[in-house]
Write a protein that holds these residues in place. Structure first.
Motif, mmCIF file in Angstrom:
data_model
loop_
_atom_site.group_PDB
_atom_site.id
_atom_site.type_symbol
_atom_site.label_atom_id
_atom_site.label_comp_id
_atom_site.label_asym_id
_atom_site.label_seq_id
_atom_site.Cartn_x
_atom_site.Cartn_y
_atom_site.Cartn_z
ATOM 1 N N PHE A 93 -61.955 -42.612 -171.213
ATOM 2 C CA PHE A 93 -63.504 -42.550 -170.249
ATOM 3 C C PHE A 93 -63.932 -42.539 -171.743
ATOM 4 N N HIS A 94 -63.424 -41.662 -172.661
ATOM 5 C CA HIS A 94 -63.906 -40.233 -173.750
ATOM 6 C C HIS A 94 -63.652 -42.144 -174.662
ATOM 7 N N SER A 95 -63.637 -42.861 -174.684
ATOM 8 C CA SER A 95 -63.297 -43.242 -175.372
ATOM 9 C C SER A 95 -63.620 -44.791 -175.478
ATOM 10 N N LEU A 96 -64.858 -45.012 -174.218
ATOM 11 C CA LEU A 96 -65.721 -45.779 -173.752
ATOM 12 C C LEU A 96 -67.293 -45.317 -173.668
ATOM 13 N N SER A 97 -67.902 -46.092 -173.995
ATOM 14 C CA SER A 97 -69.452 -45.822 -173.678
ATOM 15 C C SER A 97 -70.048 -47.152 -173.107
ATOM 16 N N PRO A 98 -71.027 -46.034 -172.036
ATOM 17 C CA PRO A 98 -71.106 -46.655 -170.805
ATOM 18 C C PRO A 98 -71.702 -47.995 -171.198
ATOM 19 N N ALA A 99 -72.439 -48.033 -169.877
ATOM 20 C CA ALA A 99 -73.526 -49.718 -170.088
ATOM 21 C C ALA A 99 -75.101 -48.816 -170.113
ATOM 22 N N SER A 100 -76.113 -49.780 -170.851
ATOM 23 C CA SER A 100 -77.619 -49.221 -170.604
ATOM 24 C C SER A 100 -77.979 -48.452 -169.296
ATOM 25 N N ASP A 101 -77.410 -48.385 -168.490
ATOM 26 C CA ASP A 101 -77.755 -47.620 -167.130
ATOM 27 C C ASP A 101 -77.310 -46.005 -167.359
ATOM 28 N N GLY A 102 -75.898 -46.282 -168.347
ATOM 29 C CA GLY A 102 -75.316 -44.852 -168.259
ATOM 30 C C GLY A 102 -74.536 -44.695 -167.188
ATOM 31 N N VAL A 119 -60.744 -50.564 -164.766
ATOM 32 C CA VAL A 119 -61.712 -50.250 -166.091
ATOM 33 C C VAL A 119 -62.449 -51.215 -166.769
ATOM 34 N N ASN A 120 -63.476 -51.162 -167.246
ATOM 35 C CA ASN A 120 -63.687 -52.475 -167.788
ATOM 36 C C ASN A 120 -63.386 -52.108 -169.276
ATOM 37 N N LYS A 121 -63.109 -53.186 -170.126
ATOM 38 C CA LYS A 121 -62.399 -53.162 -171.882
ATOM 39 C C LYS A 121 -61.647 -51.779 -171.340
ATOM 40 N N VAL A 122 -60.857 -52.218 -170.432
ATOM 41 C CA VAL A 122 -59.880 -50.366 -170.727
ATOM 42 C C VAL A 122 -58.629 -51.814 -170.072
ATOM 43 N N GLY A 123 -58.282 -52.721 -169.072
ATOM 44 C CA GLY A 123 -57.343 -52.685 -167.853
ATOM 45 C C GLY A 123 -57.089 -52.288 -166.661
ATOM 46 N N ARG A 124 -56.212 -52.636 -165.982
ATOM 47 C CA ARG A 124 -55.803 -52.189 -164.595
ATOM 48 C C ARG A 124 -54.787 -50.645 -164.859
ATOM 49 N N PHE A 125 -55.042 -50.557 -163.416
ATOM 50 C CA PHE A 125 -54.034 -48.663 -162.904
ATOM 51 C C PHE A 125 -53.293 -49.048 -162.179
ATOM 52 N N SER A 126 -52.976 -48.404 -161.228
ATOM 53 C CA SER A 126 -51.859 -48.909 -160.212
ATOM 54 C C SER A 126 -52.943 -46.659 -159.473
ATOM 55 N N VAL A 127 -52.746 -47.092 -158.444
ATOM 56 C CA VAL A 127 -53.631 -46.045 -156.967
ATOM 57 C C VAL A 127 -53.138 -45.662 -156.732
ATOM 58 N N GLU A 128 -52.135 -47.106 -156.150
ATOM 59 C CA GLU A 128 -51.765 -46.988 -154.760
ATOM 60 C C GLU A 128 -51.249 -45.296 -154.213
ATOM 61 N N GLY A 129 -50.935 -44.125 -155.378
ATOM 62 C CA GLY A 129 -50.324 -42.957 -154.646
ATOM 63 C C GLY A 129 -51.054 -42.337 -154.761
ATOM 64 N N HIS A 130 -52.616 -42.865 -154.622
ATOM 65 C CA HIS A 130 -53.459 -41.267 -154.852
ATOM 66 C C HIS A 130 -54.130 -41.751 -153.703
ATOM 67 N N PHE A 131 -53.591 -42.157 -152.128
ATOM 68 C CA PHE A 131 -54.447 -42.506 -150.931
ATOM 69 C C PHE A 131 -54.036 -40.793 -150.216
ATOM 70 N N GLY A 132 -54.649 -41.057 -149.303
ATOM 71 C CA GLY A 132 -54.587 -39.550 -148.284
ATOM 72 C C GLY A 132 -54.784 -38.345 -148.972
#
Length: 308
Positions: A93-102, A119-132
Protein backbone atom coordinates in the motif's frame (compact mmCIF):
# COMPACT_ATOMS: atom_id res chain seq x y z
CA UNK A 1 -28.82 2.06 11.04
CA UNK A 2 -26.14 -0.28 12.36
CA UNK A 3 -25.02 -3.03 10.00
CA UNK A 4 -26.20 -6.34 11.55
CA UNK A 5 -23.19 -8.27 10.21
CA UNK A 6 -20.81 -5.78 11.82
CA UNK A 7 -22.83 -5.78 15.04
CA UNK A 8 -22.69 -9.58 15.24
CA UNK A 9 -18.93 -9.49 14.67
CA UNK A 10 -18.39 -6.89 17.39
CA UNK A 11 -20.51 -8.86 19.86
CA UNK A 12 -18.45 -12.00 19.20
CA UNK A 13 -15.22 -10.00 19.40
CA UNK A 14 -16.20 -8.74 22.84
CA UNK A 15 -17.25 -12.20 23.99
CA UNK A 16 -13.90 -13.69 23.00
CA UNK A 17 -11.48 -10.94 23.99
CA UNK A 18 -13.23 -8.72 26.52
CA UNK A 19 -13.80 -4.99 26.22
CA UNK A 20 -13.30 -3.32 22.84
CA UNK A 21 -12.46 0.33 22.21
CA UNK A 22 -13.42 2.43 19.20
CA UNK A 23 -10.61 4.60 17.81
CA UNK A 24 -11.41 8.31 17.87
CA UNK A 25 -12.29 9.80 14.48
CA UNK A 26 -13.32 6.54 12.78
CA UNK A 27 -16.45 4.40 12.70
CA UNK A 28 -14.44 1.38 11.51
CA UNK A 29 -11.32 1.21 13.70
CA UNK A 30 -11.30 -0.64 17.04
CA UNK A 31 -8.75 -1.84 19.59
CA UNK A 32 -8.81 -4.98 21.70
CA UNK A 33 -6.50 -6.55 24.28
CA UNK A 34 -3.84 -5.10 26.56
CA UNK A 35 -1.41 -4.75 23.67
CA UNK A 36 -3.93 -2.68 21.67
CA UNK A 37 -4.46 -4.89 18.61
CA UNK A 38 -6.15 -2.69 16.01
CA UNK A 39 -9.01 -4.01 13.85
CA UNK A 40 -10.18 -2.20 10.71
CA UNK A 41 -13.69 -3.46 9.87
CA UNK A 42 -15.05 -3.33 6.32
CA UNK A 43 -18.31 -4.81 5.00
CA UNK A 44 -19.52 -5.60 1.49
CA UNK A 45 -22.31 -7.48 -0.17
CA UNK A 46 -21.08 -10.40 -2.28
CA UNK A 47 -22.24 -9.70 -5.82
CA UNK A 48 -23.41 -12.18 -8.47
CA UNK A 49 -19.88 -12.66 -9.77
CA UNK A 50 -18.85 -13.88 -6.31
CA UNK A 51 -16.80 -10.92 -5.22
CA UNK A 52 -17.05 -8.21 -2.58
CA UNK A 53 -15.92 -4.61 -3.13
CA UNK A 54 -14.13 -2.77 -0.33
CA UNK A 55 -12.72 0.72 0.03
CA UNK A 56 -9.76 1.04 2.42
CA UNK A 57 -9.25 4.64 3.50
CA UNK A 58 -5.63 5.73 3.43
CA UNK A 59 -5.95 7.62 6.71
CA UNK A 60 -7.38 4.52 8.41
CA UNK A 61 -4.59 2.29 7.11
CA UNK A 62 -2.07 4.79 8.46
CA UNK A 63 -3.58 4.18 11.91
CA UNK A 64 -2.61 0.50 11.58
CA UNK A 65 1.05 1.11 10.78
CA UNK A 66 3.48 0.03 13.50
CA UNK A 67 0.78 -1.77 15.51
CA UNK A 68 -0.38 -5.39 15.64
CA UNK A 69 -3.40 -5.01 13.37
CA UNK A 70 -5.79 -6.73 10.97
CA UNK A 71 -8.14 -5.69 8.20
CA UNK A 72 -11.46 -7.47 8.79
CA UNK A 73 -13.52 -8.19 5.64
CA UNK A 74 -17.15 -9.09 6.35
CA UNK A 75 -20.03 -10.16 4.11
CA UNK A 76 -23.46 -11.75 4.49
CA UNK A 77 -23.73 -15.43 5.45
CA UNK A 78 -20.00 -15.61 6.15
CA UNK A 79 -19.06 -18.73 8.14
CA UNK A 80 -15.99 -17.15 9.77
CA UNK A 81 -14.54 -13.61 9.65
CA UNK A 82 -11.66 -12.89 7.30
CA UNK A 83 -8.91 -11.22 9.36
CA UNK A 84 -5.94 -10.17 7.22
CA UNK A 85 -2.74 -9.09 9.05
CA UNK A 86 -1.99 -5.59 7.78
CA UNK A 87 1.79 -5.98 8.20
CA UNK A 88 1.83 -8.42 5.28
CA UNK A 89 0.49 -5.72 2.90
CA UNK A 90 1.82 -2.49 4.40
CA UNK A 91 4.71 -2.22 1.94
CA UNK A 92 2.38 -2.78 -1.03
CA UNK A 93 0.00 0.00 0.00
CA UNK A 94 2.94 2.33 0.56
CA UNK A 95 3.85 1.85 -3.10
CA UNK A 96 0.37 2.90 -4.30
CA UNK A 97 -1.63 6.11 -4.47
CA UNK A 98 -5.28 6.06 -3.38
CA UNK A 99 -8.17 7.01 -5.64
CA UNK A 100 -9.49 10.58 -5.65
CA UNK A 101 -11.75 9.76 -2.67
CA UNK A 102 -8.74 8.81 -0.53
CA UNK A 103 -9.45 5.06 -0.68
CA UNK A 104 -7.63 2.03 -2.05
CA UNK A 105 -10.00 -0.19 -4.01
CA UNK A 106 -9.78 -3.89 -3.23
CA UNK A 107 -11.94 -6.93 -3.90
CA UNK A 108 -12.35 -10.27 -2.15
CA UNK A 109 -13.22 -13.40 -4.15
CA UNK A 110 -14.54 -16.29 -2.00
CA UNK A 111 -14.13 -19.51 -4.03
CA UNK A 112 -13.46 -23.21 -3.63
CA UNK A 113 -9.85 -22.93 -4.87
CA UNK A 114 -9.08 -20.45 -2.10
CA UNK A 115 -10.33 -16.98 -1.23
CA UNK A 116 -8.36 -14.22 -2.92
CA UNK A 117 -7.69 -10.56 -2.17
CA UNK A 118 -7.33 -8.37 -5.26
CA UNK A 119 -5.53 -5.06 -4.83
CA UNK A 120 -6.11 -2.74 -7.77
CA UNK A 121 -2.95 -2.17 -9.86
CA UNK A 122 -0.99 -4.74 -7.84
CA UNK A 123 -2.44 -8.26 -8.15
CA UNK A 124 -4.12 -11.16 -6.36
CA UNK A 125 -3.11 -12.70 -3.05
CA UNK A 126 -4.42 -15.81 -1.31
CA UNK A 127 -6.02 -15.04 2.05
CA UNK A 128 -7.61 -18.44 2.69
CA UNK A 129 -5.33 -18.97 5.67
CA UNK A 130 -6.74 -15.90 7.43
CA UNK A 131 -10.28 -17.08 8.13
CA UNK A 132 -11.36 -17.57 11.73
CA UNK A 133 -10.43 -16.17 15.12
CA UNK A 134 -7.15 -18.05 15.69
CA UNK A 135 -4.87 -15.49 14.01
CA UNK A 136 -6.41 -12.65 15.98
CA UNK A 137 -6.09 -14.71 19.15
CA UNK A 138 -2.34 -15.10 18.60
CA UNK A 139 -2.04 -11.31 18.28
CA UNK A 140 -4.06 -10.59 21.40
CA UNK A 141 -2.40 -13.40 23.40
CA UNK A 142 1.00 -13.94 21.73
CA UNK A 143 3.03 -17.04 22.63
CA UNK A 144 6.17 -18.66 21.28
CA UNK A 145 4.17 -21.67 20.07
CA UNK A 146 2.29 -19.79 17.35
CA UNK A 147 5.19 -19.52 14.88
CA UNK A 148 4.91 -21.09 11.44
CA UNK A 149 7.40 -23.97 11.15
CA UNK A 150 10.28 -23.77 8.68
CA UNK A 151 8.76 -25.79 5.84
CA UNK A 152 10.71 -27.30 2.94
CA UNK A 153 9.74 -27.20 -0.74
CA UNK A 154 8.52 -30.81 -0.55
CA UNK A 155 6.49 -30.16 2.59
CA UNK A 156 4.72 -27.22 0.95
CA UNK A 157 3.94 -29.45 -2.05
CA UNK A 158 2.53 -32.05 0.35
CA UNK A 159 0.27 -29.56 2.13
CA UNK A 160 -1.05 -28.02 -1.12
CA UNK A 161 -1.79 -31.49 -2.48
CA UNK A 162 -3.57 -32.48 0.74
CA UNK A 163 -5.71 -29.32 0.66
CA UNK A 164 -6.71 -30.02 -2.95
CA UNK A 165 -7.54 -33.63 -2.16
CA UNK A 166 -9.72 -32.51 0.77
CA UNK A 167 -11.49 -30.11 -1.61
CA UNK A 168 -12.36 -33.01 -3.92
CA UNK A 169 -9.67 -32.61 -6.60
CA UNK A 170 -7.31 -35.13 -8.13
CA UNK A 171 -3.67 -34.15 -7.61
CA UNK A 172 -0.67 -33.99 -9.94
CA UNK A 173 2.86 -33.76 -8.54
CA UNK A 174 5.89 -34.27 -10.83
CA UNK A 175 7.08 -37.87 -10.92
CA UNK A 176 10.53 -37.02 -9.59
CA UNK A 177 9.05 -35.19 -6.56
CA UNK A 178 6.64 -37.87 -5.32
CA UNK A 179 9.19 -39.83 -3.30
CA UNK A 180 9.99 -36.73 -1.21
CA UNK A 181 6.39 -35.85 -0.22
CA UNK A 182 6.15 -35.78 3.58
CA UNK A 183 3.33 -38.00 4.88
CA UNK A 184 4.15 -37.15 8.50
CA UNK A 185 2.46 -33.74 8.10
CA UNK A 186 -0.56 -34.61 5.94
CA UNK A 187 -2.88 -37.44 5.05
CA UNK A 188 -1.56 -39.50 2.13
CA UNK A 189 -3.16 -38.89 -1.28
CA UNK A 190 -2.72 -40.55 -4.67
CA UNK A 191 -1.24 -38.65 -7.60
CA UNK A 192 -2.51 -38.60 -11.20
CA UNK A 193 -0.78 -41.01 -13.56
CA UNK A 194 -0.35 -38.31 -16.22
CA UNK A 195 -0.93 -34.60 -16.79
CA UNK A 196 -4.29 -33.45 -18.19
CA UNK A 197 -4.61 -33.74 -21.97
CA UNK A 198 -5.20 -29.96 -22.16
CA UNK A 199 -1.46 -29.62 -21.64
CA UNK A 200 -0.26 -31.97 -24.38
CA UNK A 201 0.89 -28.98 -26.42
CA UNK A 202 3.11 -27.77 -23.55
CA UNK A 203 3.73 -31.08 -21.82
CA UNK A 204 7.43 -30.42 -21.18
CA UNK A 205 6.49 -27.33 -19.17
CA UNK A 206 3.31 -28.63 -17.54
CA UNK A 207 4.73 -31.86 -16.18
CA UNK A 208 7.20 -29.85 -14.07
CA UNK A 209 4.51 -27.73 -12.37
CA UNK A 210 4.89 -28.38 -8.63
CA UNK A 211 1.21 -29.12 -7.88
CA UNK A 212 -1.96 -29.25 -9.98
CA UNK A 213 -5.54 -29.58 -8.82
CA UNK A 214 -7.61 -31.45 -11.43
CA UNK A 215 -11.39 -31.88 -11.52
CA UNK A 216 -11.94 -35.38 -10.14
CA UNK A 217 -12.72 -37.82 -12.93
CA UNK A 218 -12.89 -35.15 -15.65
CA UNK A 219 -9.23 -34.59 -16.58
CA UNK A 220 -9.88 -30.82 -16.39
CA UNK A 221 -7.16 -28.78 -14.62
CA UNK A 222 -8.39 -26.09 -12.22
CA UNK A 223 -5.42 -24.70 -10.27
CA UNK A 224 -1.65 -24.73 -10.78
CA UNK A 225 0.90 -24.00 -8.05
CA UNK A 226 4.59 -23.20 -8.37
CA UNK A 227 6.56 -23.33 -5.10
CA UNK A 228 9.36 -20.79 -5.44
CA UNK A 229 11.37 -21.78 -2.39
CA UNK A 230 14.71 -20.53 -3.67
CA UNK A 231 14.25 -20.22 -7.45
CA UNK A 232 13.36 -16.87 -9.12
CA UNK A 233 9.65 -16.01 -9.10
CA UNK A 234 10.02 -14.80 -12.68
CA UNK A 235 10.78 -18.34 -13.90
CA UNK A 236 7.54 -19.66 -12.40
CA UNK A 237 5.57 -16.85 -14.03
CA UNK A 238 7.12 -17.69 -17.40
CA UNK A 239 6.01 -21.33 -17.07
CA UNK A 240 2.51 -20.18 -16.21
CA UNK A 241 2.51 -17.79 -19.15
CA UNK A 242 3.46 -20.56 -21.59
CA UNK A 243 0.50 -22.62 -20.37
CA UNK A 244 -1.88 -19.64 -20.29
CA UNK A 245 -1.06 -18.69 -23.88
CA UNK A 246 -2.32 -22.05 -25.17
CA UNK A 247 -5.77 -20.67 -24.32
CA UNK A 248 -7.39 -24.04 -23.77
CA UNK A 249 -8.93 -23.39 -20.33
CA UNK A 250 -10.28 -19.95 -19.45
CA UNK A 251 -11.10 -21.06 -15.86
CA UNK A 252 -7.54 -22.09 -15.00
CA UNK A 253 -6.04 -20.37 -11.95
CA UNK A 254 -2.31 -19.91 -11.22
CA UNK A 255 -0.56 -19.44 -7.86
CA UNK A 256 3.02 -18.58 -6.95
CA UNK A 257 3.81 -19.97 -3.47
CA UNK A 258 6.67 -18.36 -1.53
CA UNK A 259 7.58 -16.84 1.82
CA UNK A 260 6.20 -13.45 2.82
CA UNK A 261 9.47 -11.65 2.10
CA UNK A 262 8.90 -12.30 -1.62
CA UNK A 263 5.39 -10.83 -1.79
CA UNK A 264 6.58 -7.48 -3.15
CA UNK A 265 8.87 -9.22 -5.67
CA UNK A 266 5.84 -11.15 -6.94
CA UNK A 267 3.85 -7.92 -7.39
CA UNK A 268 6.68 -6.23 -9.32
CA UNK A 269 7.38 -9.23 -11.57
CA UNK A 270 3.71 -9.95 -12.32
CA UNK A 271 3.16 -6.36 -13.44
CA UNK A 272 5.84 -6.56 -16.13
CA UNK A 273 4.42 -5.61 -19.57
CA UNK A 274 4.65 -9.19 -20.92
CA UNK A 275 2.32 -10.55 -18.22
CA UNK A 276 -0.05 -7.58 -18.41
CA UNK A 277 -0.34 -8.02 -22.18
CA UNK A 278 -0.99 -11.76 -21.95
CA UNK A 279 -3.59 -11.32 -19.18
CA UNK A 280 -1.71 -13.49 -16.66
CA UNK A 281 -1.74 -10.51 -14.27
CA UNK A 282 -5.49 -11.07 -13.76
CA UNK A 283 -5.20 -14.83 -13.18
CA UNK A 284 -2.19 -15.31 -10.91
CA UNK A 285 -2.27 -15.24 -7.11
CA UNK A 286 0.43 -14.99 -4.44
CA UNK A 287 0.16 -17.79 -1.87
CA UNK A 288 2.30 -17.36 1.27
CA UNK A 289 3.66 -20.35 3.23
CA UNK A 290 1.75 -19.29 6.34
CA UNK A 291 -1.50 -19.29 4.32
CA UNK A 292 -0.83 -22.86 3.18
CA UNK A 293 -0.04 -24.03 6.71
CA UNK A 294 -3.07 -22.30 8.27
CA UNK A 295 -5.48 -23.46 5.52
CA UNK A 296 -4.36 -27.08 5.90
CA UNK A 297 -4.70 -26.90 9.69
CA UNK A 298 -8.20 -25.45 9.41
CA UNK A 299 -9.32 -28.18 6.99
CA UNK A 300 -7.78 -30.86 9.23
CA UNK A 301 -9.61 -29.43 12.26
CA UNK A 302 -12.92 -29.27 10.38
CA UNK A 303 -12.49 -32.88 9.22
CA UNK A 304 -11.76 -33.99 12.78
CA UNK A 305 -14.89 -32.25 14.08
CA UNK A 306 -17.01 -33.80 11.31
CA UNK A 307 -15.73 -37.35 11.73
CA UNK A 308 -14.94 -37.16 15.38
Amino acid sequence: MANPVKTTFLDELKRRFGSIRKREGSESLYEVGRNGVRIYIRYSRVHNNRRGFYGLRQRDLQELEGHPSVVCSLWDEQAQPLLIPFAEYEELFHSLSPASDGQFKVMVYPQVEGTQLYVNKVGRFSVEGHFGWDKLGTMVYPTDSTAIPDLSHSQIQTLIGAIGCAKGFDIWVPQNNRATLDWTIAKRFDCCARIPTDFDEVSDVAQEIDVMWVERGSNQPRSLFEVEHSTPIYSGLLRFNDIHLTGRNSKLRFSIVANDARRSVFARQLNRPTFRTSGLVDLCTFFEYGDVFAWHNRIKAETTRTTG
